[in-house]
Design a protein around this motif. Structure first.
Motif, PDB file in Angstrom:
ATOM      1  N   TYR A  48      47.028  48.241  36.364  1.00  0.00           N
ATOM      2  CA  TYR A  48      47.740  47.975  37.492  1.00  0.00           C
ATOM      3  C   TYR A  48      47.890  49.230  38.417  1.00  0.00           C
ATOM      4  O   TYR A  48      47.450  49.245  39.453  1.00  0.00           O
TER       5      TYR A  48
ATOM      6  N   ILE B 288      44.269  50.372  39.384  1.00  0.00           N
ATOM      7  CA  ILE B 288      43.790  49.367  40.373  1.00  0.00           C
ATOM      8  C   ILE B 288      44.301  49.749  41.851  1.00  0.00           C
ATOM      9  O   ILE B 288      43.700  50.146  42.743  1.00  0.00           O
ATOM     10  N   THR B 289      45.713  50.156  41.698  1.00  0.00           N
ATOM     11  CA  THR B 289      46.120  50.449  43.103  1.00  0.00           C
ATOM     12  C   THR B 289      45.867  51.678  43.679  1.00  0.00           C
ATOM     13  O   THR B 289      45.559  51.766  44.748  1.00  0.00           O
ATOM     14  N   GLU B 290      45.834  52.686  42.797  1.00  0.00           N
ATOM     15  CA  GLU B 290      45.251  54.020  43.148  1.00  0.00           C
ATOM     16  C   GLU B 290      43.823  53.694  43.771  1.00  0.00           C
ATOM     17  O   GLU B 290      43.643  54.373  44.882  1.00  0.00           O
ATOM     18  N   ARG B 291      43.209  53.005  43.250  1.00  0.00           N
ATOM     19  CA  ARG B 291      41.659  52.707  43.704  1.00  0.00           C
ATOM     20  C   ARG B 291      41.515  51.568  44.661  1.00  0.00           C
ATOM     21  O   ARG B 291      40.475  51.075  44.740  1.00  0.00           O
ATOM     22  N   THR B 292      42.334  51.096  45.223  1.00  0.00           N
ATOM     23  CA  THR B 292      42.343  49.900  46.204  1.00  0.00           C
ATOM     24  C   THR B 292      41.225  50.065  47.063  1.00  0.00           C
ATOM     25  O   THR B 292      40.364  48.812  47.433  1.00  0.00           O
ATOM     26  N   GLU B 293      40.817  51.123  47.761  1.00  0.00           N
ATOM     27  CA  GLU B 293      39.883  51.182  48.875  1.00  0.00           C
ATOM     28  C   GLU B 293      38.520  51.027  48.140  1.00  0.00           C
ATOM     29  O   GLU B 293      37.557  50.351  48.650  1.00  0.00           O
TER      30      GLU B 293
ATOM     31  N   ALA C 283      38.531  47.373  47.269  1.00  0.00           N
ATOM     32  CA  ALA C 283      38.350  46.408  48.432  1.00  0.00           C
ATOM     33  C   ALA C 283      36.970  46.388  48.990  1.00  0.00           C
ATOM     34  O   ALA C 283      36.260  45.306  49.344  1.00  0.00           O
TER      35      ALA C 283
ATOM     36  N   ARG D 130      41.688  44.141  50.792  1.00  0.00           N
ATOM     37  CA  ARG D 130      42.818  44.785  50.218  1.00  0.00           C
ATOM     38  C   ARG D 130      44.143  44.020  49.593  1.00  0.00           C
ATOM     39  O   ARG D 130      44.588  44.300  48.857  1.00  0.00           O
TER      40      ARG D 130
ATOM     41  N   VAL E  91      43.329  42.936  46.347  1.00  0.00           N
ATOM     42  CA  VAL E  91      43.573  43.943  45.323  1.00  0.00           C
ATOM     43  C   VAL E  91      45.139  44.144  45.141  1.00  0.00           C
ATOM     44  O   VAL E  91      45.283  44.037  43.674  1.00  0.00           O
ATOM     45  N   ALA E  92      45.906  43.834  46.082  1.00  0.00           N
ATOM     46  CA  ALA E  92      47.173  43.986  45.756  1.00  0.00           C
ATOM     47  C   ALA E  92      47.669  42.621  44.946  1.00  0.00           C
ATOM     48  O   ALA E  92      48.438  42.726  43.815  1.00  0.00           O
TER      49      ALA E  92
ATOM     50  N   SER F 211      45.972  42.641  41.175  1.00  0.00           N
ATOM     51  CA  SER F 211      46.425  43.668  40.237  1.00  0.00           C
ATOM     52  C   SER F 211      47.889  43.199  39.815  1.00  0.00           C
ATOM     53  O   SER F 211      48.188  43.412  38.732  1.00  0.00           O
TER      54      SER F 211
END
Ligand code: NAP
Length: 487
Positions: free
Chosen positions: A84, A87-92, A95, A110, A113-114, A117
């Motif tokens: 989790y 993935i959040t760190e690599r959102t861009e 997305a 985006r 992704v939120a 994750s």
């Protein structure tokens, strides 16, 4: 970190099959092209698995099952939590990957992704809360111990419309419960799942727990897996006709099943609704994911006293949307997935117009590259229009008026589907009464979106069975065993 570009992202995604913790080419070396629906151009190619590759993926999942089931729940939980966070760190990156292969605007990717994750965070918390029961038999002579155990190897088949979230809401509870899996993402959008498999390995998921096969020989590969006695569960998100066929195939091994199938959501606006709130809800319910969502509002039933105001305000918001490639700034409507999708939306629109519907705004496919269709509002759509019965899966909103609550409920329930319904009213008792009368697995009251990892997502009737998310989500991956102990 170097700047993220379309090329750097596509170059960085693994393109092979992920089997037993290793990346490999397909057995016969063939590949499948992945297309950008905004341009119709090929983005890249991924491995095209053969039947032998499919079997190898199940071999790996079956081999890893018992050690994975014995892994401490805390360890499984930590893997999900770490995934989790990564993935959040690599959102861009995630997305951009989804926008390129599926078409939705970056802001929506985006959002996915939120949302996607969050299933990992939610099931990280569930992994350590799996419990059983202990009780005394009524005659007092034995003790009844009830325990939960992982179902076993799972085949997961996912659609193209939410390339990340439709995977994480299956993978999350499977990891939490201790099940191994073979994932077959949609052929049109394999890249996000390949990126996810790599990330899960980086955060410590053991080899064989997750296997991913991309293939254009979908039926030839999936059917033998479904009929293989080592497989214990099939979870499918996709269209109702394919889902029904898979249910038949799975009868041979009596597989545990989760079927997340098609929808035909009604959107009810009562005379006492806050019309502005209803318009905002309608925009979300209709236009999230370019209308390509099983939860998309497919039919708008509006009380005649507010129909003119609702239609005019809704059409104004739809007309103000900006259509284009999802990576471009300011774009709010991306392309449909392919030419077939544009043809289907056009066909349903033509049918409604021929039966007396009228265009309030939009109504045309865009010529040129990519698969674009204008945000469209239709008024006076008759009951016999095909779009009242069939999933539109595109940015077209048909409006029909009603006079009484009974009429609205009857029209809303007049479908074989039963995934989600939306209703807008400021009257609490009407909201409760109508929610109870709607034959749907989910109801949104004064909100145009119901998806929430903490809630049980799923349908009734031809929308399928099983629930994803919420406290119910992990149960789909657990068996109940009872042990009787004589004293
Ligand atoms: P689809 O054509 O049914 O495909 C879904 C998945 O099934 C894809 O991975 C597809 O693989 C695979 N598939 C196709 N034929 C198969 C076969 N004979 N055996 C095994 N697998 C097979 O659906 P879609 O067009 O991708 O997705 C849209 C549908 O999904 C809509 O009806 C939508 O409402 C529904 N959906 C439901 C939910 C929910 O939670 N209820 C969520 C999202 C979408 P290929 O890509 O290789 O064809």
């Amino acid at each position: 970190m170097p700047a993220l570009t379309q090329k750097s992202l596509i170059d960085s995604v693994p393109k092979g099959l992920f089997i037993g913790g290793a990346w490999r080419d397909s057995a016969d070396g063939t590949t499948i092209a992945v297309e950008d629906p905004a341009t119709g151009r090929t983005l890249t190619e991924v491995a095209d698995a053969t039947v032998a590759d499919g079997r190898a993926a199940l071999d790996a999942a079956a081999a890893a099952q018992s050690s994975w089931a014995a892994t401490p729940p805390r360890d499984r939980s930590e893997i999900l939590r770490a995934a989790y966070e990564r993935i959040t760190e690599r959102t861009e990156e995630f997305a951009l990957c989804m926008t390129l292969e599926m078409g939705k605007p970056l802001a929506e990717s985006r959002g996915e992704v939120a949302y996607g994750s969050e299933f990992f965070r939610w099931f990280a918390e569930e992994a350590v809360r799996i419990s059983g029961r202990w009780s005394t038999a009524p005659n007092g002579a034995t003790r009844l111990m009830t325990m939960k155990q992982p179902v076993g190897p799972v085949l997961m088949i996912t659609p193209w419309n939410f390339p990340l979230a439709m995977g994480t809401r299956k993978i999350g509870p499977a990891i939490a419960a201790g099940c191994t899996m073979v994932v077959k993402p949609a052929t049109q959008t394999p890249l996000t799942m390949l990126l996810l498999a790599e990330l899960l390995t980086e955060v410590g998921l053991p080899a064989g727990v997750l296997n991913v096969i991309t293939t254009s020989h979908t039926q030839d590969i999936c059917e033998p897996l479904i009929r293989d006695p080592r497989l214990r569960k099939l979870t499918f998100t996709g269209s109702t006709p394919i889902g029904k066929m898979l249910v038949e195939q799975s009868a041979e091994q009596l597989l545990r099943l989760s079927m997340e199938l098609g929808g035909n959501a009604p959107f009810l606006v009562f005379g006492d609704a806050d019309v502005d709130k209803a318009v905002t809800g309608a925009m979300l319910a209709k236009m999230r994911n370019i209308g390509e969502a099983c939860t998309a509002a497919n039919r708008f039933y509006v009380h005649e006293s507010v129909a003119a105001e609702f239609s005019q305000k809704f059409a104004a918001r739809m007309a103000a949307m900006t259509m284009g490639k999802g990576t471009k700034k300011g774009v709010t409507v991306g392309p449909l997935i392919d030419a077939k999708a544009v043809a289907k939306v056009t066909e349903l629109l033509d049918d409604a117009l021929a039966k007396g519907a009228r265009v309030v705004t939009g109504g045309e496919a865009q010529k040129g590259a990519g698969y674009f269709f204008q945000p469209t509002v239709l008024a006076d759509v008759p009951k016999n229009a095909r779009m009242q019965k069939e999933e539109i899966f595109g940015p077209v909103a048909p409006i029909t008026t009603f006079r009484t609550d009974a009429e609205a409920i009857s029209m809303a329930n007049d479908t074989e589907f039963g995934l989600v319904a939306y209703l807008f009213t400021e009257n609490l008792s009407r909201a409760v009464r109508v929610s109870e009368a709607l034959e749907y697995g989910m109801v949104g009251v004064n909100q145009g979106i119901v998806s929430n990892p903490a809630a049980p997502f799923g349908g009734v009737k031809h929308s399928g069975y099983g629930r994803e998310g919420g406290a119910e989500g992990i149960e789909e991956y657990l068996e109940t065993k009872y042990v009787g102990i004589a004293l």
